[in-house]
Each structure stands twice: as structure tokens, then as C-alpha cells.
Design a protein around this motif. Structure first.
Motif, PDB file in Angstrom:
ATOM      1  N   PHE A  56       0.751  -1.314   0.083  1.00 10.97           N
ATOM      2  CA  PHE A  56       0.062  -0.073   0.150  1.00 10.97           C
ATOM      3  C   PHE A  56       0.853   1.233  -0.072  1.00 10.97           C
ATOM      4  O   PHE A  56       0.709   2.189  -0.640  1.00 10.97           O
ATOM      5  CB  PHE A  56      -0.954   0.135   1.084  1.00 10.97           C
ATOM      6  CG  PHE A  56      -1.857   1.180   1.190  1.00 10.97           C
ATOM      7  CD1 PHE A  56      -3.189   1.292   0.461  1.00 10.97           C
ATOM      8  CD2 PHE A  56      -1.478   2.300   1.932  1.00 10.97           C
ATOM      9  CE1 PHE A  56      -4.068   2.114   0.708  1.00 10.97           C
ATOM     10  CE2 PHE A  56      -2.337   3.587   1.945  1.00 10.97           C
ATOM     11  CZ  PHE A  56      -3.633   3.248   1.169  1.00 10.97           C
ATOM     12  N   GLY A  57       1.887   1.130   0.826  1.00 10.98           N
ATOM     13  CA  GLY A  57       2.775   2.436   0.979  1.00 10.98           C
ATOM     14  C   GLY A  57       3.405   2.521  -0.366  1.00 10.98           C
ATOM     15  O   GLY A  57       3.712   3.979  -0.799  1.00 10.98           O
ATOM     16  N   ALA A  58       3.871   1.633  -0.918  1.00 12.66           N
ATOM     17  CA  ALA A  58       4.529   1.635  -2.233  1.00 12.66           C
ATOM     18  C   ALA A  58       3.842   2.322  -3.438  1.00 12.66           C
ATOM     19  O   ALA A  58       4.345   3.023  -4.073  1.00 12.66           O
ATOM     20  CB  ALA A  58       5.230   0.504  -2.641  1.00 12.66           C
ATOM     21  N   GLU A  59       2.592   1.711  -3.539  1.00 17.68           N
ATOM     22  CA  GLU A  59       1.613   2.093  -4.547  1.00 17.68           C
ATOM     23  C   GLU A  59       1.368   3.540  -4.282  1.00 17.68           C
ATOM     24  O   GLU A  59       1.097   4.191  -5.252  1.00 17.68           O
ATOM     25  CB  GLU A  59       0.617   1.224  -4.520  1.00 17.68           C
ATOM     26  CG  GLU A  59       0.739  -0.165  -5.074  1.00 17.68           C
ATOM     27  CD  GLU A  59      -0.493  -1.299  -4.810  1.00 17.68           C
ATOM     28  OE1 GLU A  59      -0.315  -2.195  -5.777  1.00 17.68           O
ATOM     29  OE2 GLU A  59      -1.381  -0.719  -4.160  1.00 17.68           O
ATOM     30  N   ALA A  60       1.053   4.132  -2.989  1.00 17.22           N
ATOM     31  CA  ALA A  60       0.759   5.471  -2.753  1.00 17.22           C
ATOM     32  C   ALA A  60       1.986   6.082  -3.293  1.00 17.22           C
ATOM     33  O   ALA A  60       1.748   7.354  -3.892  1.00 17.22           O
ATOM     34  CB  ALA A  60       0.349   5.621  -1.368  1.00 17.22           C
ATOM     35  N   ALA A  61       3.315   5.874  -3.052  1.00 16.27           N
ATOM     36  CA  ALA A  61       4.294   6.666  -3.646  1.00 16.27           C
ATOM     37  C   ALA A  61       4.257   6.715  -5.040  1.00 16.27           C
ATOM     38  O   ALA A  61       4.616   7.858  -5.330  1.00 16.27           O
ATOM     39  CB  ALA A  61       5.776   6.039  -2.967  1.00 16.27           C
ATOM     40  N   VAL A  62       4.128   5.614  -5.609  1.00 20.33           N
ATOM     41  CA  VAL A  62       4.049   5.831  -7.158  1.00 20.33           C
ATOM     42  C   VAL A  62       2.979   6.650  -7.608  1.00 20.33           C
ATOM     43  O   VAL A  62       3.283   7.347  -8.488  1.00 20.33           O
ATOM     44  CB  VAL A  62       4.137   4.356  -7.768  1.00 20.33           C
ATOM     45  CG1 VAL A  62       3.509   4.242  -9.294  1.00 20.33           C
ATOM     46  CG2 VAL A  62       5.179   3.284  -7.429  1.00 20.33           C
ATOM     47  N   LYS A 313      -7.221   0.339   5.648  1.00 18.20           N
ATOM     48  CA  LYS A 313      -6.087  -0.538   6.243  1.00 18.20           C
ATOM     49  C   LYS A 313      -5.680   0.063   7.507  1.00 18.20           C
ATOM     50  O   LYS A 313      -5.838   1.319   8.081  1.00 18.20           O
ATOM     51  CB  LYS A 313      -4.891   0.134   5.077  1.00 18.20           C
ATOM     52  CG  LYS A 313      -5.133  -0.240   3.856  1.00 18.20           C
ATOM     53  CD  LYS A 313      -4.916  -1.810   3.514  1.00 18.20           C
ATOM     54  CE  LYS A 313      -5.022  -1.932   1.913  1.00 18.20           C
ATOM     55  NZ  LYS A 313      -5.064  -3.600   1.648  1.00 18.20           N
ATOM     56  N   PHE A 314      -5.209  -0.992   8.169  1.00 17.19           N
ATOM     57  CA  PHE A 314      -4.665  -0.776   9.655  1.00 17.19           C
ATOM     58  C   PHE A 314      -3.134  -0.071   9.367  1.00 17.19           C
ATOM     59  O   PHE A 314      -2.493  -0.708   8.944  1.00 17.19           O
ATOM     60  CB  PHE A 314      -4.552  -2.097  10.412  1.00 17.19           C
ATOM     61  CG  PHE A 314      -6.034  -2.320  10.981  1.00 17.19           C
ATOM     62  CD1 PHE A 314      -6.872  -1.593  11.912  1.00 17.19           C
ATOM     63  CD2 PHE A 314      -6.461  -3.453  10.598  1.00 17.19           C
ATOM     64  CE1 PHE A 314      -8.075  -1.826  12.205  1.00 17.19           C
ATOM     65  CE2 PHE A 314      -7.729  -3.850  10.806  1.00 17.19           C
ATOM     66  CZ  PHE A 314      -8.576  -3.135  11.591  1.00 17.19           C
ATOM     67  N   TRP A 315      -2.992   1.037   9.899  1.00 17.81           N
ATOM     68  CA  TRP A 315      -1.693   2.046   9.660  1.00 17.81           C
ATOM     69  C   TRP A 315      -0.754   1.107  10.381  1.00 17.81           C
ATOM     70  O   TRP A 315      -0.823   0.742  11.895  1.00 17.81           O
ATOM     71  CB  TRP A 315      -1.791   3.478  10.294  1.00 17.81           C
ATOM     72  CG  TRP A 315      -0.505   3.866  10.056  1.00 17.81           C
ATOM     73  CD1 TRP A 315       0.463   4.115  11.112  1.00 17.81           C
ATOM     74  CD2 TRP A 315      -0.080   4.771   8.934  1.00 17.81           C
ATOM     75  NE1 TRP A 315       1.401   4.939  10.760  1.00 17.81           N
ATOM     76  CE2 TRP A 315       1.121   5.417   9.420  1.00 17.81           C
ATOM     77  CE3 TRP A 315      -0.572   4.901   7.673  1.00 17.81           C
ATOM     78  CZ2 TRP A 315       1.789   6.220   8.525  1.00 17.81           C
ATOM     79  CZ3 TRP A 315      -0.061   5.917   6.733  1.00 17.81           C
ATOM     80  CH2 TRP A 315       1.178   6.236   7.210  1.00 17.81           C
ATOM     81  N   GLY A 316       0.416   0.700   9.850  1.00 15.63           N
ATOM     82  CA  GLY A 316       1.620   0.223  10.362  1.00 15.63           C
ATOM     83  C   GLY A 316       2.946   0.823   9.629  1.00 15.63           C
ATOM     84  O   GLY A 316       2.793   1.471   8.894  1.00 15.63           O
ATOM     85  N   TYR A 323       6.804   3.874   1.294  1.00 17.05           N
ATOM     86  CA  TYR A 323       6.443   5.051   0.742  1.00 17.05           C
ATOM     87  C   TYR A 323       7.614   5.918   0.519  1.00 17.05           C
ATOM     88  O   TYR A 323       8.043   6.283  -0.568  1.00 17.05           O
ATOM     89  CB  TYR A 323       5.438   5.758   1.596  1.00 17.05           C
ATOM     90  CG  TYR A 323       4.834   7.067   0.933  1.00 17.05           C
ATOM     91  CD1 TYR A 323       4.088   7.155  -0.129  1.00 17.05           C
ATOM     92  CD2 TYR A 323       5.654   8.150   1.337  1.00 17.05           C
ATOM     93  CE1 TYR A 323       3.587   8.510  -0.444  1.00 17.05           C
ATOM     94  CE2 TYR A 323       5.075   9.646   0.860  1.00 17.05           C
ATOM     95  CZ  TYR A 323       3.996   9.600   0.041  1.00 17.05           C
ATOM     96  OH  TYR A 323       3.589  10.719  -0.662  1.00 17.05           O
ATOM     97  N   SER A 324       8.530   5.936   1.714  1.00 15.17           N
ATOM     98  CA  SER A 324       9.754   6.614   1.571  1.00 15.17           C
ATOM     99  C   SER A 324      10.892   6.064   0.901  1.00 15.17           C
ATOM    100  O   SER A 324      11.476   6.768   0.024  1.00 15.17           O
ATOM    101  CB  SER A 324      10.239   6.806   2.867  1.00 15.17           C
ATOM    102  OG  SER A 324       9.421   7.698   3.871  1.00 15.17           O
TER     103      SER A 324
END
Length: 404
Positions: A56-62, A313-316, A323-324
Motif C-alpha cells: 500500500f505504501g509503495a503504490e501510494a508513493a508511485v 488499512k490498519f496503519w503500520g 512510501y519513503s
């Protein structure tokens, strides 16, 4: 000259179409090829929850990079994420590197677990393929001299030092209520290594380690460990486990009314995860952790957390770290000026990237380890996860001890 057999409107249309056809190659040339970044996560198996959050984090960054216009130094090239499933084991992780190599990715992000990161980064090194570790904390990952491997987050040596420093600070400020400790850890690379460090370092600061208890991952029953804790009656429990095992242990302790003066986790998979807080609020209340976490005062991090909440999503910590890391790689490709692996490795090694959402200084890689990275201390308070250390990014004060 106007063709006598064609009406004027048709000729005008044909002319426009011809002009468009003539211009099309130029337009096609104007669209730069997408830059492929590989994402390796355990999307199935025991660690699938963590892999899903990382994805989820990687897709949000893209999505954020492309919405902002792509990579400017590459003519606005879009970033394309190529996702691979490590299936929660290192062998599969290494196999998936071969798949990503075949897909032509310029770099790989992820791995999550230390054994997966070790195997996958080693496999990537055969192709001089840049590999950016998202979570894996074993210090061996960056101590093997692999030029392709970079870790954005702190390793367990750094995390353990910060955890002990902050624990001593807490205990001293409270009048030293805790003296005895039991260490409970998963029996793999990360948990075993961390427990050895804690067992060596805690006595230097006046703590007595009563016992060190290992458990497998996955584990189905924690009753024996809970019974042992009841017998030892430590002031403090220091657990280092993945999500499922710590949830099981904390719930079992709750059921058996085992309540130490503090649960001070280190790199725990549940203590810094909102799923644990929401589903088991009584067991989670007061639990502290020294772990990866976003900067709670960073506006971009706040927006990303809202996106995760809206998506159910449960944030972790996996979300802000991936994302970073994806944005770090994109920055390196952009500075390299080309999707060229050797140039990207050079750009990463020289990176001073500050556009991340972690409470870190700008990146500065020393032998592949980001020297600007640091962990934080969190605590579950009132159904939320708060940062209590370091004070400049904290959004709450620590409550310690929890019991008596």
C-alpha cells in the motif's frame, strides 16, 4: 490543387488525419518509457499482513510521483511498480528477484523480514541490481560489503541502543520501579540477535535479566510462556516478535492476569500496529515499543495515513517506510538522469534525500546503512499510538510504569 472527385470537407478531414499520422512518431517519441521499480514483499504466508501494508505504501508513493509529473530529469517518465511475492520465506524471495530481473526493473525495494532481505539482496547483487531494504533489521544485511544494498531504516544495533537509552531514562525518571526483566523473542535472525544484544546490555544499566525465552514463528500457543512469566514475576517484559505471536502472548497474559509494571517491546510487529490497538484495546493499552514510525508532525505523512484509513488499512510502519523507500529510489533515478543501474547505485550512495516522511535526517549512506535513520518510542494511549521519544517529534508524554 483540390481533387475533383472528393468533396472539400473530405479533403480537409483527410489532410488533418494525414498531418496527425505524420506527427504521431514525434508524439510517441515524446512519451518516455516508464521506469520500472520492483517491490518485493511477503504477500502470502505468515507475514502477508506486513507485505500488504508495504505494498500500500509503495503504490501510494508511485501514485504521488506520477501525479506530480513523473521524473523530470527523464522527460517526465512515469514510475511503474512491478510487484513480486516473497511468500514469507527467503528462498521464494531470492526466486522473485530473478523474476524482477527479467522484468527489467531498475531497483528493488522491500523484503520486510531480515532473512528475506539477506537472500534477496544477495541475489540482486549478481545483477548489480540496486536493492533498498524497507524494514529488515539484522545488521548482517549491510555488513557484507554488497555495493548494491542500502537500508533506509535503522538496523537492530541502532534500535537496541536507542531502546536501552530511553528505557533507562524512563525508569530513572519514575524512581527506578523496574529492576527485573524477561526477554521473549522469535527464534529467527532478528529476534535472536536482538535478544542477545539486550541480554548483554541491560545488566550494564542495573537490570537483571531473569530469563530469555524463544518461540517459533508461527506459534499457536503461548500458555507455557505465560505460565513461566507468572512464575518469574518480572517487573518488565521485553518482547521482540512478529504480529501474530505478540498478540497471542499479550492476550494470554491478559487472560491469566499477568500484569508486569511495563511491556517494553523492541521492534515488535504488533505494538506499533493499529490492528492490535483496535481489535484488542485492553491488551494493547500502555504497551510501549521502540520501532520504526512516521513523523507524526509531517503533513505528507498525515495525508498518507488518512488515505490508509479511508482504504480500510490498519496503519503500520510498513506503509511510511515503503512510501519513503520508493520515493528515495525515484529521486536517485532522477538524479542519475537515466534508468541505469550503475548510475542509480552511485546516486543512492551519494544521496542526501530529505523528501521522506520519517523522523530522520537527510539520508547519508555509510557502507549501505542510512546514518540519518533513527527509531522512535511509541506507546498505546487511549486507543491511539503516540510517539513519546524523541521529544522533538513526540506527540504525547510516556506513562510509566503502567502497574503500581
Amino acid at each position: 490543387m483540390i481533387h475533383p472527385l472528393l468533396p472539400r470537407r473530405a479533403l480537409l478531414g483527410a489532410g488533418a488525419a494525414g498531418a496527425a499520422l505524420l506527427a504521431m512518431p514525434a508524439l510517441l517519441r515524446a512519451q518516455p518509457a516508464a521506469v520500472k521499480i520492483g517491490l518485493l514483499q511477503p504477500l502470502t504466508g505468515a507475514l502477508a499482513q506486513d507485505g500488504d501494508l508495504g505494498r500500500f505504501g509503495a503504490e501510494a508513493a508511485v501514485a504521488q510521483i506520477n501525479a506530480a509529473g513523473g521524473l523530470p530529469a527523464l522527460g517526465g517518465a512515469r514510475v511503474e511498480l512491478v510487484v513480486a511475492d516473497a511468500r514469507s520465506n527467503p528462498e521464494a524471495g531470492a526466486q522473485e528477484v530473478e523474476k524482477l530481473q527479467g522484468e527489467g526493473v531498475v531497483a528493488i525495494v522491500g523484503g520486510f523480514a531480515s532473512p528475506i532481505c539477506l537472500a534477496a539482496s544477495q541475489a540482486a547483487s549478481r545483477y548489480d541490481l540496486p536493492y533498498v531494504v524497507d524494514v529488515g533489521v539484522a545488521d548482517q544485511i549491510t555488513s557484507r560489503g554488497l555495493a548494491n544494498t542500502f537500508r533506509f531504516a535503522p538496523g537492530f544495533g541502532t534500535v537496541t541502543s536507542a531502546a536501552i537509552e530511553n528505557l533507562v531514562r524512563l525508569n530513572d525518571a519514575a524512581g527506578k520501579p523496574c529492576r527485573t526483566v524477561v526477554l521473549v523473542h522469535e527464534d529467527g535472525l532478528f529476534g535472536s540477535g536482538l535478544a542477545r544484544l539486550m541480554a548483554t546490555e541491560l545488566p550494564k544499566h542495573g537490570f537483571e535479566v531473569l530469563e530469555t525465552i524463544a518461540h517459533p514463528t508461527p506459534a499457536r500457543d503461548m500458555n507455557n510462556i505465560a505460565l513461566r512469566l507468572r512464575s518469574l514475576r518480572p517487573d518488565l517484559l521485553v518482547p521482540s516478535s512478529y504480529y501474530g505471536e505478540f498478540v497471542l502472548l499479550s492476550r494470554t497474559m491478559r487472560q491469566q492476569r499477568i500484569r508486569p509494571k511495563g511491556i517494553y517491546a523492541v521492534l515488535n510487529g504488533a505494538a506499533s500496529n493499529y490492528r492490535f490497538v483496535k481489535e484488542f484495546p485492553d491488551a494493547a493499552l500502555g504497551v510501549m515499543d521502540c520501532n520504526h514510525w512516521h513523523d507524526p508532525k509531517n503533513a505528507e505523512a498525515i495525508v498518507l495515513k488518512r488515505q490508509a484509513d479511508a482504504a480500510g488499512k490498519f496503519w503500520g510502519y510498513n506503509i511510511p517506510l515503503n512510501y519513503s523507500c520508493v520515493k528515495l529510489v525515484a529521486d536517485a533515478v532522477n538524479r542519475a538522469g537515466a534508468a541505469d543501474r550503475a548510475k542509480v547505485i552511485q546516486a543512492l550512495a551519494a544521496s542526501d534525500y530529505a523528501g521522506h516522511i520519517m523522523p530522520y535526517s537527510p539520508t547519508r549512506f555509510v557502507n549501505g546503512q542510512n546514518a540519518g535513520a533513527r527509531p522512535v518510542n511509541t506507546q498505546v494511549q487511549d486507543g491511539d499510538i503516540k510517539v513519546v521519544y524523541p521529544t522533538e517529534v513526540a506527540d504525547a508524554r510516556a506513562v510509566f510504569p503502567i502497574q503500581g
